[in-house]
Design a protein around this motif. Structure first.
Motif, PDB file in Angstrom:
ATOM      1  N   MET A  92      16.336 -18.767  -4.714  1.00 59.50           N
ATOM      2  CA  MET A  92      15.366 -17.996  -3.929  1.00 59.50           C
ATOM      3  C   MET A  92      16.107 -17.080  -2.966  1.00 59.50           C
ATOM      4  SD  MET A  92      12.235 -19.306  -1.484  1.00 59.50           S
ATOM      5  CE  MET A  92      11.120 -19.506  -2.865  1.00 59.50           C
ATOM      6  N   HIS A  93      15.670 -15.802  -2.887  1.00 61.27           N
ATOM      7  CA  HIS A  93      16.300 -14.918  -1.909  1.00 61.27           C
ATOM      8  C   HIS A  93      15.274 -14.417  -0.908  1.00 61.27           C
ATOM      9  CE1 HIS A  93      15.201 -11.619  -4.871  1.00 61.27           C
ATOM     10  NE2 HIS A  93      14.819 -11.071  -3.736  1.00 61.27           N
ATOM     11  N   LEU A  94      15.799 -13.870   0.216  1.00 61.20           N
ATOM     12  CA  LEU A  94      14.977 -13.452   1.345  1.00 61.20           C
ATOM     13  C   LEU A  94      14.864 -11.935   1.400  1.00 61.20           C
ATOM     14  CD1 LEU A  94      16.608 -15.762   4.025  1.00 61.20           C
ATOM     15  CD2 LEU A  94      14.299 -16.022   3.139  1.00 61.20           C
ATOM     16  N   LEU A  95      13.759 -11.466   1.954  1.00 64.13           N
ATOM     17  CA  LEU A  95      13.550 -10.040   2.181  1.00 64.13           C
ATOM     18  C   LEU A  95      12.782  -9.874   3.476  1.00 64.13           C
ATOM     19  CD1 LEU A  95      13.339  -7.012   1.402  1.00 64.13           C
ATOM     20  CD2 LEU A  95      11.294  -7.598   0.096  1.00 64.13           C
ATOM     21  N   ASN A  96      13.360  -9.142   4.426  1.00 66.14           N
ATOM     22  CA  ASN A  96      12.690  -8.825   5.685  1.00 66.14           C
ATOM     23  C   ASN A  96      12.085  -7.430   5.556  1.00 66.14           C
ATOM     24  OD1 ASN A  96      13.442 -11.241   7.275  1.00 66.14           O
ATOM     25  ND2 ASN A  96      15.506 -10.493   6.867  1.00 66.14           N
ATOM     26  N   LEU A  97      10.758  -7.379   5.470  1.00 63.21           N
ATOM     27  CA  LEU A  97      10.029  -6.176   5.075  1.00 63.21           C
ATOM     28  C   LEU A  97       9.175  -5.652   6.215  1.00 63.21           C
ATOM     29  CD1 LEU A  97       9.051  -4.349   2.622  1.00 63.21           C
ATOM     30  CD2 LEU A  97       7.145  -5.980   2.436  1.00 63.21           C
ATOM     31  N   GLY A  98       9.298  -4.370   6.513  1.00 64.77           N
ATOM     32  CA  GLY A  98       8.464  -3.743   7.534  1.00 64.77           C
ATOM     33  C   GLY A  98       7.320  -2.964   6.903  1.00 64.77           C
ATOM     34  N   ILE A  99       6.129  -3.048   7.511  1.00 63.47           N
ATOM     35  CA  ILE A  99       4.985  -2.226   7.096  1.00 63.47           C
ATOM     36  C   ILE A  99       4.777  -1.182   8.180  1.00 63.47           C
ATOM     37  CG2 ILE A  99       2.549  -2.200   6.483  1.00 63.47           C
ATOM     38  CD1 ILE A  99       4.051  -3.776   4.508  1.00 63.47           C
ATOM     39  N   LEU A 100       4.923   0.110   7.820  1.00 58.72           N
ATOM     40  CA  LEU A 100       4.868   1.186   8.800  1.00 58.72           C
ATOM     41  C   LEU A 100       3.853   2.233   8.362  1.00 58.72           C
ATOM     42  CD1 LEU A 100       8.087   0.250   8.346  1.00 58.72           C
ATOM     43  CD2 LEU A 100       8.428   1.872  10.180  1.00 58.72           C
ATOM     44  N   ALA A 101       3.276   2.934   9.344  1.00 58.66           N
ATOM     45  CA  ALA A 101       2.293   3.969   9.016  1.00 58.66           C
ATOM     46  C   ALA A 101       1.875   4.709  10.268  1.00 58.66           C
ATOM     47  CB  ALA A 101       1.053   3.340   8.363  1.00 58.66           C
ATOM     48  N   HIS A 102       1.242   5.854  10.052  1.00 55.29           N
ATOM     49  CA  HIS A 102       0.486   6.536  11.093  1.00 55.29           C
ATOM     50  C   HIS A 102      -0.747   5.690  11.392  1.00 55.29           C
ATOM     51  CE1 HIS A 102      -0.768  10.333  13.183  1.00 55.29           C
ATOM     52  NE2 HIS A 102      -1.953   9.768  13.059  1.00 55.29           N
ATOM     53  N   VAL A 103      -1.216   5.735  12.621  1.00 55.17           N
ATOM     54  CA  VAL A 103      -2.380   4.931  13.007  1.00 55.17           C
ATOM     55  C   VAL A 103      -3.574   5.228  12.091  1.00 55.17           C
ATOM     56  CG1 VAL A 103      -3.229   6.613  14.718  1.00 55.17           C
ATOM     57  CG2 VAL A 103      -3.782   4.179  14.975  1.00 55.17           C
ATOM     58  N   ASP A 104      -4.296   4.182  11.712  1.00 53.04           N
ATOM     59  CA  ASP A 104      -5.514   4.249  10.895  1.00 53.04           C
ATOM     60  C   ASP A 104      -5.255   4.540   9.417  1.00 53.04           C
ATOM     61  OD1 ASP A 104      -7.174   3.636  13.003  1.00 53.04           O
ATOM     62  OD2 ASP A 104      -7.549   5.728  13.530  1.00 53.04           O
ATOM     63  N   ALA A 105      -4.008   4.452   8.969  1.00 53.56           N
ATOM     64  CA  ALA A 105      -3.750   4.639   7.541  1.00 53.56           C
ATOM     65  C   ALA A 105      -4.074   3.378   6.741  1.00 53.56           C
ATOM     66  CB  ALA A 105      -2.296   5.039   7.305  1.00 53.56           C
ATOM     67  N   GLY A 106      -4.315   2.255   7.439  1.00 49.82           N
ATOM     68  CA  GLY A 106      -4.682   1.024   6.755  1.00 49.82           C
ATOM     69  C   GLY A 106      -3.552   0.031   6.624  1.00 49.82           C
ATOM     70  N   LYS A 107      -2.585   0.110   7.521  1.00 49.12           N
ATOM     71  CA  LYS A 107      -1.386  -0.728   7.464  1.00 49.12           C
ATOM     72  C   LYS A 107      -1.717  -2.214   7.646  1.00 49.12           C
ATOM     73  CE  LYS A 107       0.684  -0.097  11.159  1.00 49.12           C
ATOM     74  NZ  LYS A 107      -0.064  -1.230  11.736  1.00 49.12           N
ATOM     75  N   THR A 108      -2.486  -2.540   8.670  1.00 55.26           N
ATOM     76  CA  THR A 108      -2.821  -3.949   8.919  1.00 55.26           C
ATOM     77  C   THR A 108      -3.763  -4.481   7.844  1.00 55.26           C
ATOM     78  OG1 THR A 108      -2.484  -3.661  11.299  1.00 55.26           O
ATOM     79  CG2 THR A 108      -3.791  -5.559  10.607  1.00 55.26           C
ATOM     80  N   THR A 148      11.199 -14.940  -0.897  1.00 60.00           N
ATOM     81  CA  THR A 148      10.510 -15.208   0.363  1.00 60.00           C
ATOM     82  C   THR A 148      10.526 -13.935   1.198  1.00 60.00           C
ATOM     83  OG1 THR A 148      11.065 -17.563   0.391  1.00 60.00           O
ATOM     84  CG2 THR A 148      10.505 -16.548   2.497  1.00 60.00           C
ATOM     85  N   VAL A 149       9.340 -13.449   1.533  1.00 61.50           N
ATOM     86  CA  VAL A 149       9.218 -12.198   2.285  1.00 61.50           C
ATOM     87  C   VAL A 149       8.790 -12.497   3.718  1.00 61.50           C
ATOM     88  CG1 VAL A 149       8.047  -9.961   2.441  1.00 61.50           C
ATOM     89  CG2 VAL A 149       8.571 -10.953   0.189  1.00 61.50           C
ATOM     90  N   ASN A 150       9.599 -12.049   4.682  1.00 61.96           N
ATOM     91  CA  ASN A 150       9.176 -12.033   6.083  1.00 61.96           C
ATOM     92  C   ASN A 150       8.609 -10.645   6.355  1.00 61.96           C
ATOM     93  OD1 ASN A 150       9.971 -14.638   6.894  1.00 61.96           O
ATOM     94  ND2 ASN A 150      12.088 -13.962   7.111  1.00 61.96           N
ATOM     95  N   LEU A 151       7.294 -10.555   6.459  1.00 61.31           N
ATOM     96  CA  LEU A 151       6.630  -9.261   6.623  1.00 61.31           C
ATOM     97  C   LEU A 151       6.393  -8.995   8.104  1.00 61.31           C
ATOM     98  CD1 LEU A 151       3.717  -7.914   4.487  1.00 61.31           C
ATOM     99  CD2 LEU A 151       3.618  -7.754   6.968  1.00 61.31           C
TER     100      LEU A 151
END
Length: 638
Positions: free
Chosen positions: A1-17, A69-72
């Motif tokens: 198993m490997h790890l990935l530290n992943l960021g979710i980025l966007a302009h506000v209201d693009a639907g990121k969350t 395993t993803v740390n989002l």
């Protein structure tokens, strides 16, 4: 198993969350998808986030995709909270940049992509909201290539665009951009012998090198395109690296307070394995702290562990003096600042029943979470100032003080945060026991201008062995602190300061007595005399106040240009290019940071609500309009 530290980025209201919620549901971490509007999402946990429907603080959640395993990390989209995004970027292995299929490439989208490319962070693009009326596909791909980056690889097509039945159909291509970086693929294209395996191999290699950015279309609401995105996250982004057996090294990217007021440090481990009861040095002072507890993210929840190895993100307890940006264990090379610093400031005004000491403590706690608010207290006027990116951030600070600390505050008018630049070179010296110098220390300093962006450099023209090293360090530290307020009260960011003279009184005492501080130099003497010498050198060099300017781009109906241009002139904006194409016009230029908010407010009325504007910090320019901006100087940093 490997790890990935992943960021979710966007302009506000693009639907990121919303995309984060859909990802967690798709992999089985949550049974029901939360709603941003209803305030029921996993990552927006602050009451203020739930009420306003925006992300204010970054949040971490973990999930597994097969053997990955993803740390989002969900980050804020509003530009007022760009500092929170900056802290996260330094700990990522990969990123997903979310773009709205309706609004398209927006101001923050461009800022984020430029930074991701500069840092060479492997990035996938997810075009969200294909189920919404007005969603685009081919036109948006062209916009991505023109306004974001030409290095995009479409990963499929869309059917039933703009309806609830919209679907994403996987199909790589065109893949010309892949051939630009792969001679074998280029030769295969020329000889018409391209096969899927060759294309896939090039796609994986180039995505992981951040040479290209695969583009997926979908909807966080309906789930369209999300399974394909999850496959892309698993197969195209690189695993976290780091040797668990190596020396301990990690970076703190977030600090919060626990229920009992204890500090909790969110840390990305880059090397080694950290265990509970370990003593670990951190920060510039290399102070040692005892790790009393460790929490890791696993399966959508936080779990206590006895250790955390390289590659993982953990919450650490026990490091009482830790700050955001500190390195734990072996020092790592600082990444520098990705985004522009705040360009606005305001004075916090306590309400009639607000205890000022409680307010100071609360603001200090907020500064732990966001050091760039740069808390400053004026002892003479008994005023506290904070730095800001914008008006929304000011509203959030006010609401946070009210809801979390029960403190009522208002603010004075927001003003631009200027800087001072040296006009010439200046020197000064104070000699030990001469000319009324009240300190047992000799300090001579010369100040000279340095290139913009180079920062403050401290040099020696005296022998390092001429006096104890602690005295040199006291002078340098005091120089850097004093340059926070120049002749007009503003920071002096770019200059070279050279120590030209030094001297001290060695340890002395009266006969048969111990050390006598009144006869011997101490660090306090050098900390006391240095501001006097530096202020005199600055006066001889002269400084000029520069105000922050933001670059702007306005797109509006062509027939509104006549109304728009006079208002730009009124707000001291300088159009640099004006272009009319058919029924639309585009104006690009610079505007003082102090007038940016007013321009944003007036634009809808000037353009019948059809105008679009994006802006970002540009540069500092000499303040030539009206009296020289002045900020009172007798302040201290809190």
């Amino acid at each position: 198993m490997h790890l990935l530290n992943l960021g979710i980025l966007a302009h506000v209201d693009a639907g990121k969350t919303s995309l984060t919620e859909r990802l967690l549901h798709s992999v089985g971490v949550i049974d029901e998808i939360g709603s941003v509007d209803a305030g029921s999402t996993q990552t927006d946990t602050l009451a203020l986030e739930r009420r306003r429907g925006i992300t204010i603080r970054s949040a971490v959640v973990s999930f597994a995709v097969d053997d990955v395993t993803v740390n989002l990390i969900d980050t804020p989209g509003h530009p007022d909270f760009i500092a929170e995004v900056e802290r996260v970027l330094g700990v990522l292995d990969g990123a997903v940049l979310v773009v709205s299929a309706v609004e398209g490439v927006q101001a923050q989208t461009r800022v984020l992509m430029r930074t991701l490319e500069r840092l060479r962070i492997p990035t996938l693009v997810f075009v969200n909201k294909i189920d919404r009326r007005g969603a685009r596909h081919e036109g948006l791909l062209r916009s991505l290539a023109e306004r974001l980056t030409p290095a995009i690889v479409p990963m499929g097509t869309v059917s039933a665009l703009g309806t609830r039945e919209a679907r994403f159909r996987p199909a790589i291509g065109p893949y010309d951009v892949l051939a630009d970086h792969d001679d074998d693929l280029l030769a295969a294209c020329v000889e018409e012998r391209v096969d899927a395996r060759l294309v896939r191999r090039a796609l994986v290699a180039q995505t992981r090198q951040a040479l290209v950015h695969p583009v997926y279309f979908g909807s966080a609401v309906t789930g369209a395109g999300v399974p394909e995105l999850i496959t892309g996250i698993k197969e195209l982004l690189p695993a976290a690296d780091g040797d668990p057996e190596g020396p301990v090294s990690g970076t703190v990217f977030k600090v919060e307070r626990g229920p009992a007021g204890e500090k909790v440090a969110y840390t990305r481990m880059f090397s080694g394995t950290l265990r509970t009861r370990d003593r670990v040095p951190f920060g510039e002072s290399r102070t040692e702290g005892l790790v009393t507890a460790i929490g890791v993210f696993d399966g959508g929840t936080e779990k206590r562990r006895d250790s955390v190895p390289a590659g993982r993100i953990a919450k650490l307890w026990g490091l009482t003096g830790v700050r955001i940006g500190d390195t734990l264990g072996e020092p790592r090379k600082a990444h520098g600042q990705f985004f522009a610093p705040p360009t606005l400031e305001t004075v916090v005004v306590p309400g009639p029943d607000t205890d000022t000491r409680s307010l100071h403590l609360a603001l200090t706690r907020l500064a732990e979470q966001d050091p760039l608010i740069d808390l400053r207290h004026d002892e003479v006027r008994q005023e506290t100032s904070v730095s800001l990116y914008g008006e929304v951030q000011k509203e959030v600070v006010q609401a946070t003080l009210a809801e979390e600390f029960g403190l009522d505050v208002t603010f004075r008018e927001t003003t631009p945060l200027c800087v001072e630049r040296l006009v010439g070179t200046g020197s000064a010296v104070e000699f030990n026991k001469q000319g009324g110098n009240p300190f047992l220390a000799t300090v001579g300093l010369r100040v000279e201008p340095a290139p913009v962006g180079s920062g403050v450099e401290f040099r020696l023209e005296v022998e390092l062995g001429a006096m104890p090293y602690a005295f040199f360090r006291a002078v340098e530290d005091t120089v850097r602190e004093t340059l926070g307020q120049g002749l007009y009260g503003w920071p002096v960011p770019d200059c070279t300061v050279t120590m030209t003279h030094c001297g001290y009184s060695p340890r002395q005492s009266h006969a048969h007595q111990g050390f006598n501080k009144s006869m011997s130099s101490t660090g306090a003497d050098f900390r006391g005399v240095t501001p006097m010498v530096l202020a005199q050198a600055l006066r001889r060099a002269g400084t000029r106040v520069h105000e922050p300017l933001h670059r702007f781009r306005v797109e509006a109906p062509a027939d509104t240009l006549g109304a728009l241009l006079p208002v730009l002139a009124e707000l001291r904006a300088v159009p640099e290019t004006t272009e009319v194409r058919g029924a639309a016009c585009r104006v690009e230029g610079v505007v003082p940071a102090a007038r940016l908010h007013e321009l944003e407010q007036r634009l809808p009325g000037l353009t019948r609500g059809e105008g679009e504007m994006e802006s970002a910090f540009g540069y500092y320019a000499a303040a030539t309009h009206g009296p020289v901006p002045y900020r009172a100087t007798p302040t201290r940093k809190s």
